[in-house]
Design an enzyme around this catalytic site. Structure first.
Site, PDB file in Angstrom:
ATOM      1  N   ASN A 143      -5.093   2.440 -13.261  1.00 51.71           N
ATOM      2  CA  ASN A 143      -4.167   1.454 -12.697  1.00 51.71           C
ATOM      3  C   ASN A 143      -2.743   1.972 -12.825  1.00 51.71           C
ATOM      4  O   ASN A 143      -2.433   2.703 -13.771  1.00 51.71           O
ATOM      5  CB  ASN A 143      -4.292   0.122 -13.451  1.00 51.71           C
ATOM      6  CG  ASN A 143      -3.358  -0.945 -12.893  1.00 51.71           C
ATOM      7  OD1 ASN A 143      -3.209  -1.081 -11.669  1.00 51.71           O
ATOM      8  ND2 ASN A 143      -2.705  -1.707 -13.765  1.00 51.71           N
ATOM      9  N   GLU A 179       6.749   5.737  -8.927  1.00 51.14           N
ATOM     10  CA  GLU A 179       5.298   5.513  -8.949  1.00 51.14           C
ATOM     11  C   GLU A 179       4.580   6.488  -8.013  1.00 51.14           C
ATOM     12  O   GLU A 179       3.505   7.004  -8.332  1.00 51.14           O
ATOM     13  CB  GLU A 179       4.969   4.075  -8.527  1.00 51.14           C
ATOM     14  CG  GLU A 179       5.387   3.022  -9.532  1.00 51.14           C
ATOM     15  CD  GLU A 179       4.973   1.623  -9.101  1.00 51.14           C
ATOM     16  OE1 GLU A 179       3.889   1.447  -8.538  1.00 51.14           O
ATOM     17  OE2 GLU A 179       5.759   0.680  -9.334  1.00 51.14           O
ATOM     18  N   HIS A 207       1.131   0.535 -13.227  1.00 46.70           N
ATOM     19  CA  HIS A 207       1.808  -0.711 -13.591  1.00 46.70           C
ATOM     20  C   HIS A 207       3.314  -0.469 -13.622  1.00 46.70           C
ATOM     21  O   HIS A 207       3.776   0.533 -14.170  1.00 46.70           O
ATOM     22  CB  HIS A 207       1.309  -1.186 -14.964  1.00 46.70           C
ATOM     23  CG  HIS A 207       1.891  -2.493 -15.364  1.00 46.70           C
ATOM     24  ND1 HIS A 207       1.468  -3.696 -14.828  1.00 46.70           N
ATOM     25  CD2 HIS A 207       2.899  -2.805 -16.220  1.00 46.70           C
ATOM     26  CE1 HIS A 207       2.184  -4.681 -15.341  1.00 46.70           C
ATOM     27  NE2 HIS A 207       3.058  -4.166 -16.194  1.00 46.70           N
ATOM     28  N   ASP A 263      -3.737  -4.659 -18.550  1.00 43.14           N
ATOM     29  CA  ASP A 263      -2.681  -3.644 -18.734  1.00 43.14           C
ATOM     30  C   ASP A 263      -2.663  -3.056 -20.148  1.00 43.14           C
ATOM     31  O   ASP A 263      -1.596  -2.770 -20.701  1.00 43.14           O
ATOM     32  CB  ASP A 263      -1.296  -4.250 -18.396  1.00 43.14           C
ATOM     33  CG  ASP A 263      -1.230  -4.745 -16.962  1.00 43.14           C
ATOM     34  OD1 ASP A 263      -1.873  -4.129 -16.099  1.00 43.14           O
ATOM     35  OD2 ASP A 263      -0.545  -5.742 -16.693  1.00 43.14           O
ATOM     36  N   ASN A 299       1.684   2.992  -2.624  1.00 41.52           N
ATOM     37  CA  ASN A 299       0.995   3.903  -3.553  1.00 41.52           C
ATOM     38  C   ASN A 299      -0.279   4.463  -2.917  1.00 41.52           C
ATOM     39  O   ASN A 299      -0.615   5.625  -3.130  1.00 41.52           O
ATOM     40  CB  ASN A 299       0.656   3.194  -4.867  1.00 41.52           C
ATOM     41  CG  ASN A 299       1.830   3.185  -5.833  1.00 41.52           C
ATOM     42  OD1 ASN A 299       2.220   4.240  -6.352  1.00 41.52           O
ATOM     43  ND2 ASN A 299       2.418   2.017  -6.038  1.00 41.52           N
ATOM     44  N   MET A 305      -3.915  -7.030  -7.076  1.00 40.57           N
ATOM     45  CA  MET A 305      -3.409  -8.140  -7.875  1.00 40.57           C
ATOM     46  C   MET A 305      -4.501  -9.092  -8.374  1.00 40.57           C
ATOM     47  O   MET A 305      -4.221 -10.242  -8.715  1.00 40.57           O
ATOM     48  CB  MET A 305      -2.335  -8.912  -7.092  1.00 40.57           C
ATOM     49  CG  MET A 305      -1.198  -8.026  -6.604  1.00 40.57           C
ATOM     50  SD  MET A 305      -0.484  -6.937  -7.883  1.00 40.57           S
ATOM     51  CE  MET A 305       0.716  -8.039  -8.607  1.00 40.57           C
ATOM     52  N   GLY A 352       0.787  -1.232   0.000  1.00 39.59           N
ATOM     53  CA  GLY A 352       0.000   0.000   0.000  1.00 39.59           C
ATOM     54  C   GLY A 352       0.819   1.283   0.000  1.00 39.59           C
ATOM     55  O   GLY A 352       0.316   2.332   0.422  1.00 39.59           O
ATOM     56  N   LEU A 391     -10.124  -7.656 -12.666  1.00 39.40           N
ATOM     57  CA  LEU A 391     -11.555  -7.328 -12.572  1.00 39.40           C
ATOM     58  C   LEU A 391     -12.282  -7.777 -13.841  1.00 39.40           C
ATOM     59  O   LEU A 391     -11.720  -7.728 -14.946  1.00 39.40           O
ATOM     60  CB  LEU A 391     -11.718  -5.819 -12.373  1.00 39.40           C
ATOM     61  CG  LEU A 391     -11.155  -5.290 -11.041  1.00 39.40           C
ATOM     62  CD1 LEU A 391     -11.023  -3.773 -11.072  1.00 39.40           C
ATOM     63  CD2 LEU A 391     -12.016  -5.742  -9.858  1.00 39.40           C
TER      64      LEU A 391
HETATM   65  C1  GAR Z   1       3.600  -1.454  -7.385  1.00 35.53           C
HETATM   66  O1  GAR Z   1       4.896  -1.551  -7.931  1.00 35.53           O
HETATM   67  C2  GAR Z   1       2.561  -1.517  -8.477  1.00 35.53           C
HETATM   68  O2  GAR Z   1       2.945  -0.870  -9.653  1.00 35.53           O
HETATM   69  C3  GAR Z   1       2.475  -2.998  -8.691  1.00 35.53           C
HETATM   70  O3  GAR Z   1       2.524  -3.557  -7.404  1.00 35.53           O
HETATM   71  C4  GAR Z   1       3.279  -2.693  -6.550  1.00 35.53           C
HETATM   72  C5  GAR Z   1       2.423  -2.356  -5.346  1.00 35.53           C
HETATM   73  O4  GAR Z   1       3.163  -1.645  -4.384  1.00 35.53           O
HETATM   74  N1  GAR Z   1       1.265  -3.342  -9.378  1.00 35.53           N
HETATM   75  C6  GAR Z   1       1.163  -4.379 -10.198  1.00 35.53           C
HETATM   76  O5  GAR Z   1       2.089  -5.133 -10.441  1.00 35.53           O
HETATM   77  C7  GAR Z   1      -0.212  -4.538 -10.824  1.00 35.53           C
HETATM   78  N2  GAR Z   1      -0.185  -5.521 -11.822  1.00 35.53           N
HETATM   79  P1  GAR Z   1       2.414  -0.917  -3.183  1.00 35.53           P
HETATM   80  O6  GAR Z   1       1.436  -1.922  -2.572  1.00 35.53           O
HETATM   81  O7  GAR Z   1       3.511  -0.558  -2.226  1.00 35.53           O
HETATM   82  O8  GAR Z   1       1.710   0.282  -3.724  1.00 35.53           O
END
Ligand code: GAR
Length: 193
Positions: free
Chosen positions: A112, A179, A114, A150, A22, A95, A20, A98
């Site tokens: 989203n 990100e 990525h 994606d 992000n 992950m 979490g 949907l």
């Molecule tokens: C992030 O790097 C995000 O881009 C990726 O998971 C991580 C989550 O980090 N998302 C994916 O791979 C989606 N397919 P976080 O929980 O610390 O935000």
């Protein structure tokens, strides 16, 4: 675009599955005056998501749904989102894929983030794949969500240089830092159109 800011902030739900970080950066951004969004709900498929702690820290309602029964979970989520008048969904390390039906219910309102320069490396293990491909750059992308994984319209991307001694872990860390800057930027960009 269907979304409009008006004077009130756009009610937003953030979907997470893990750490979490992000989510945290989006919550911090949402509290700024310049932010067009407020974060009103955190949704997770995983009761052990570390990111759920931000619900308590920032006093934001959280809900957990069991995706073993995906159809049921999604219809409960749709009910919850409509009840709370959520008008934007930010997937942030969520992950689960949907369904088309879910996406159609919030057409053009799901974003989203990525961890690659899409259309390169859709799906999982993006950092390992970027290094194995001997790419000089990787990065991250914020895009609209459509029914193909994606593949929705790209809003914004940030490149990150891959150094000779980078591992999937060191690259993931560098990309994640970017990100946290990119997701708020993407939101500002779509609402200033
Ligand atoms: C992030 O790097 C995000 O881009 C990726 O998971 C991580 C989550 O980090 N998302 C994916 O791979 C989606 N397919 P976080 O929980 O610390 O935000």
């Amino acid at each position: 675009m269907v979304l409009s800011t008006g004077t009130k902030k756009i009610k937003t739900a953030v979907f997470i599955s893990g750490t979490g970080s992000n989510l945290k950066s989006l919550i911090k951004f949402s509290k700024l005056k310049k932010s067009p969004i407020s974060i009103d709900l955190i949704i997770s498929n995983n009761p052990r998501s570390k990111g759920l702690k931000f619900s308590k820290i920032f006093k934001i309602k959280k809900k957990i749904f069991d995706f073993e029964k995906k159809k049921l979970a999604e219809s409960k989520i749709i009910f919850e989102l409509k009840k709370k008048k959520i008008n934007l969904i930010c997937l942030a390390g969520f992950m689960k894929v949907l369904s088309k039906n879910f996406i159609n219910n919030f057409d053009g309102k799901i974003l989203n983030i990525h961890p690659s320069l899409l259309p390169k490396f859709k799906g999982l293990n993006t950092h390992k794949r970027a290094i194995m491909s001997k790419d000089r750059y990787s990065g991250c992308t914020v895009h609209f969500v459509n029914s193909k994984i994606d593949s929705g319209r790209i809003i914004i991307q940030k490149k990150v240089k891959i150094l000779k001694d980078d591992t999937a872990k060191t690259l993931a860390k560098k990309v994640l830092t970017q990100e946290h800057i990119l997701y708020p930027k993407a939101i500002l960009k779509i609402f200033s159109l």
